[in-house]
Enzyme design. Sequence first.
Site, PDB file in Angstrom:
ATOM      1  N   ASP A 178       7.011   7.814  58.926  1.00 59.82           N
ATOM      2  CA  ASP A 178       6.974   8.505  60.494  1.00 59.82           C
ATOM      3  C   ASP A 178       5.861   8.250  60.896  1.00 59.82           C
ATOM      4  O   ASP A 178       5.211   8.843  61.117  1.00 59.82           O
ATOM      5  CB  ASP A 178       7.934   9.506  60.521  1.00 59.82           C
ATOM      6  CG  ASP A 178       8.146  10.100  62.165  1.00 59.82           C
ATOM      7  OD1 ASP A 178       8.503   9.160  62.864  1.00 59.82           O
ATOM      8  OD2 ASP A 178       8.562  11.167  62.063  1.00 59.82           O
ATOM      9  N   GLU A 214       5.274   9.631  70.531  1.00 61.06           N
ATOM     10  CA  GLU A 214       7.186  10.164  70.489  1.00 61.06           C
ATOM     11  C   GLU A 214       7.230  11.651  70.218  1.00 61.06           C
ATOM     12  O   GLU A 214       8.171  12.016  70.704  1.00 61.06           O
ATOM     13  CB  GLU A 214       7.532   8.994  69.139  1.00 61.06           C
ATOM     14  CG  GLU A 214       9.062   8.876  68.805  1.00 61.06           C
ATOM     15  CD  GLU A 214       9.281   9.793  68.128  1.00 61.06           C
ATOM     16  OE1 GLU A 214      10.998  10.126  68.205  1.00 61.06           O
ATOM     17  OE2 GLU A 214       8.591  10.822  67.745  1.00 61.06           O
ATOM     18  N   GLU A 215       6.008  12.000  68.522  1.00 59.19           N
ATOM     19  CA  GLU A 215       6.448  12.907  68.252  1.00 59.19           C
ATOM     20  C   GLU A 215       6.219  14.158  69.182  1.00 59.19           C
ATOM     21  O   GLU A 215       6.889  15.243  69.158  1.00 59.19           O
ATOM     22  CB  GLU A 215       5.837  12.739  67.178  1.00 59.19           C
ATOM     23  CG  GLU A 215       5.845  12.319  65.904  1.00 59.19           C
ATOM     24  CD  GLU A 215       7.327  12.125  65.390  1.00 59.19           C
ATOM     25  OE1 GLU A 215       7.377  13.022  65.334  1.00 59.19           O
ATOM     26  OE2 GLU A 215       6.951  10.873  64.298  1.00 59.19           O
ATOM     27  N   ASP A 240      11.935   3.210  63.507  1.00 58.35           N
ATOM     28  CA  ASP A 240      12.127   4.660  63.996  1.00 58.35           C
ATOM     29  C   ASP A 240      12.094   5.599  62.290  1.00 58.35           C
ATOM     30  O   ASP A 240      12.648   6.149  62.691  1.00 58.35           O
ATOM     31  CB  ASP A 240      11.504   5.326  64.823  1.00 58.35           C
ATOM     32  CG  ASP A 240      10.631   6.589  64.750  1.00 58.35           C
ATOM     33  OD1 ASP A 240      10.372   6.879  63.483  1.00 58.35           O
ATOM     34  OD2 ASP A 240      11.085   7.280  65.391  1.00 58.35           O
ATOM     35  N   HIS A 269       6.396   3.752  66.963  1.00 61.14           N
ATOM     36  CA  HIS A 269       5.172   4.864  67.764  1.00 61.14           C
ATOM     37  C   HIS A 269       4.300   4.719  66.130  1.00 61.14           C
ATOM     38  O   HIS A 269       4.373   5.095  65.396  1.00 61.14           O
ATOM     39  CB  HIS A 269       6.405   6.903  67.538  1.00 61.14           C
ATOM     40  CG  HIS A 269       6.711   7.268  67.220  1.00 61.14           C
ATOM     41  ND1 HIS A 269       5.876   8.235  66.119  1.00 61.14           N
ATOM     42  CD2 HIS A 269       8.104   7.397  66.305  1.00 61.14           C
ATOM     43  CE1 HIS A 269       6.530   8.689  65.552  1.00 61.14           C
ATOM     44  NE2 HIS A 269       8.152   8.387  65.052  1.00 61.14           N
ATOM     45  N   HIS A 280       7.374  14.752  58.281  1.00 60.88           N
ATOM     46  CA  HIS A 280       6.838  15.455  58.797  1.00 60.88           C
ATOM     47  C   HIS A 280       6.305  16.512  57.938  1.00 60.88           C
ATOM     48  O   HIS A 280       5.863  18.187  58.402  1.00 60.88           O
ATOM     49  CB  HIS A 280       8.079  16.396  60.032  1.00 60.88           C
ATOM     50  CG  HIS A 280       8.135  15.746  60.930  1.00 60.88           C
ATOM     51  ND1 HIS A 280       8.689  16.235  62.349  1.00 60.88           N
ATOM     52  CD2 HIS A 280       8.039  14.327  61.542  1.00 60.88           C
ATOM     53  CE1 HIS A 280       9.324  15.454  63.360  1.00 60.88           C
ATOM     54  NE2 HIS A 280       8.613  13.948  62.341  1.00 60.88           N
TER      55      HIS A 280
END
Length: 450
Positions: free
Chosen positions: A276, A308-309, A334, A264, A405
Amino acid sequence: MTSLLLPLLLLAVPSPSPEDAAAVIGQALTDGLAYQRLTELTDTIGPRPAGSAGAAQAVDWARKRLAAEGFVVHTEPVKVPHWVRGVETGELVLPSGHVAPLALTALGGSAPTPAGGITAPVLEVTSFEQLHALGDRAKGKIIFFNHPMAVAHDYGVYGALRFRGAAEASRAGAAAMVMRSLSTASLRSPHTGMTFIPPGVAPLPAAALSVEDAGALHRALAQGPAQLHLTLGCQTLPEVESANVVAELKGSALPKEVVLLGAHLDSWDLATGAQDDGAGVAMVMETARVLAHLRPRRTVRLVLFMNEEFGLDGGKAYAKAHATDHHVAALEADSGAGRPMGVALRAGPGAEALLAPWLAPLATLGSETVVEGEAGGADLEPLAAQHVPMLSIHQDGTHYFDVHHSAADTLDKVDPQALASSAGALAWLTYALAEAPFTLPAAVDKAEAH
Ligand SMILES: [Zn+2]
């Protein structure tokens, strides 16, 4: 067929050529392309949250880079939400009058507080059951979900506290929700991520505290009542037209049979998303370079998914647009930039035996065995529901959730050699699935891994 025939058939299945394996893996290990692409994406484009200018630049960049490798590239429309962070501050306020600032960050999808913030008493819980047991006591309070996360595997267990925590607290009548960051290590960086407020549930301010600050709040509450003052300036802007990037190398013999490899493009806004999922994007680009000249028998389709997130919009749009395509296998990268440790597989009975000779070349990378782990990825879930065989390179994730994140998800945490090894494993696995004389049996049920 009878079980006696199966070993004979397996003997008749040609094995991969050692020269091809050496060429694919060797090139990925030595050309440095994955790390080079990851450096470009993180250093020159930067954060790529859905709806942002960075996400739009990443689409453009990926389209050009994949076309330059000789793939036929197009974009497919994806409508995405556009949530933006704003000011975000918090203080712990003790009855003594002592005030301590907290390191926190809003969760994606959080509602704002009024401009001057809110101040309310805090109630600590570790689970939804404890929240529900509070009954009317939750009304008007700030609910504090405080559950430790020890190892990477815990993310799957406690992720629901973040994803559903704000909605559950809102239903209970709370004024706001805070949580301990889902992280396996901390240097006082809070970790964001999506919280989902379903239609009909009142939006709620929601934030993650750094692990250290969650600890401080927990100790304060052990002594007696405490309040939080919370100010969040996040906003939800109008939806944005964005895109998945789709790149294809037509199969030389079986063009209608598609091997899908995804990653992604979007990231969270706090950092450049090196792990990520910049690493996954870089591994897909290395795969493109390595496979371009080999022309495998089946079509290899690379998809860089958007958003995606914050809602899986790219994965859903792809599944809808390609519902009738014949996907024979799907992979997603991922899981960060760690070294390869094996192959995760979700397919029907016999798949592992069929695949074994084609995984043998991965022994040079120490990743030739089928291991327990998530096969596929979140963007591929709609295809998994159609029983398409799913695979992933199982990567070392020991330190993935240290930075995941958070503002610490930057290029300097990536080991170029580990990334190159995983890119090599992914390129080979993709090639094997596109070239092998068999296709894998369809997955029987999500619960029954291989
Ligand atoms: Zn991701």
